[in-house]
Design an enzyme around this catalytic site. Sequence first.
Site, PDB file in Angstrom:
ATOM      1  CB  SER A 101     -32.084  49.531  -2.742  1.00 55.68           C
ATOM      2  OG  SER A 101     -32.823  49.888  -3.864  1.00 55.68           O
TER       3      SER A 101
ATOM      4  CG  HIS B 296     -30.919  54.438  -1.908  1.00 55.20           C
ATOM      5  ND1 HIS B 296     -30.060  53.758  -2.755  1.00 55.20           N
ATOM      6  CD2 HIS B 296     -31.924  53.543  -1.617  1.00 55.20           C
ATOM      7  CE1 HIS B 296     -30.824  52.730  -3.080  1.00 55.20           C
ATOM      8  NE2 HIS B 296     -32.013  52.533  -2.421  1.00 55.20           N
TER       9      HIS B 296
ATOM     10  CG  ASP C  38     -27.076  54.346  -3.803  1.00 55.72           C
ATOM     11  OD1 ASP C  38     -27.128  54.791  -2.526  1.00 55.72           O
ATOM     12  OD2 ASP C  38     -27.730  53.964  -4.526  1.00 55.72           O
TER      13      ASP C  38
END
Length: 513
Positions: free
Chosen positions: A371, A256, A291
């Site tokens: 992230s 993402h 992901d």
Amino acid sequence: MTEQPNAKPQQPGDPAGDRLAPRPLARPAVDPVQAATFGRPHGVDGAFDKLYQPGTNGQATPGLNLAPPTPESLAEAFRRPPGAEGVVLERPHGTNGSEASGNGAEDPLWATTSDPWRDPTSGAVLAGPAVQADSEEEKDAKRPQGALLSLPEVLFGRRVQMKALAMLAAVALVIGAVGGLIGWWFADTGTELTGEASISEADAAKERPAGSIADIAHRVAPAVVSLEVFKPGADAGQQGSGVVIDTQGYVLTNEHVISAATADSATKITAVFVDGKRVEAKVVGADPKTDLAVVKVNVENLTALQVGKSSDLAVGDSVIAVGSPLALQNSVTAGIVSALNRPVTAGGDGGSAPVIYEAIQTDAAINHGNSGGALVDATGALVGINSAIRSSSAEGGSIGIGFAIPSDYAVKIAKTLIRDGKVVHPDIGINASSTVAGSNTMGAQVRNVAPGGPAAAAGIKEGDVITEVGGRLVRDSAELLVAVRARDVGEVVPVRLVRDGSSLVVDVKLASD
């Protein structure tokens, strides 16, 4: 005897015939320019003193005129007055030429004062010889000597007794000391809120032994990069983190984080290293279902992070999160492992399918921008990829619940992406949902079975509740998905299920999704 060229021939009987005649006078040539400058004027053959002879009224006699005649106006202004043939400029010494007129008139002021400088009609006279001035010693000897001034007289202008001067100095010292004490007292005790602070300072520098958080952060920081994803001309972009897992330039991150670049080839990815170096990164492969993604940078002498085993972690182990939260590059937070094998459902925004994975839960502060960053253990080895957080606010700030994809699974996916550019996941061939609260059996209830799929071939039917996959407990649909994806395509896995209150086990050969 050598014969002289100018000698006369000797004549017999001449008494001087035996003498040489005198040589002729040698006259050197004269330069015409010098002759014109220093020679006699034209028409003058004799001496110069004959050129001028005094005549009437000082006029020159006829002869050579050395200067033009004096103009009449100047002659009248500067000649002697008529009848003053006996007047000369020199006056007798001691007079100033200001004698009384003798006709009974009062003598002028300068006549009585004998000051030639005040007499406007005083003529020029020759003064007498200069009188030598007295020397400094003679002047001092002639000057009357008075009493010398003492220090009190110099200071006070009059005579003061030494005793009085000493008493005055003592009084001044006492007054100054009293004033200083009063000022010190007011400065020290003038207010209860101010005063002199006693601050204790450490003598030695802070120790950073091997294995400390500072030591780990120093070793890990060069292998963690900040990823900036933006499209030229756009006002904003995405930002996250990445971990260098190979010295060839492979960087592991979340899908993402770089999803905009995979959807639009015009979107660029920039990797920013801890030393400020900025380089372009290219997408190697991405897997939205897990992901995870891999990008590559072209940089020499890269520092790759050592990969540890997430399966060796235990709840309570110390971990450190490194990344760029909220665009704050190379931020370090520390915490512990709060839980292991935690099924997490994340994403699903904008119509995209939610991502389900098995995660490491930690209380190390993780925020947006972390992230794709590294979660390392107490040795500095990579044990997870920071991916998601739980938050109680719309802004998504950290509340101490963060999740990371275990390194064992993340590196496995990364190797497949580097090799093939994509990942194929095992699939059981059913759609399931979590059992409702209050039901007798906890697990994943089968909603429909894909015809010809692995579940159909194994005899699984709609309504069955799956409770275990390969010996792993399944309590909801998320745990069913992560349990299946933990296996390999083509692997035969025992599946325990409950049907009509009875428990049974079936073998399922997993297929590709």
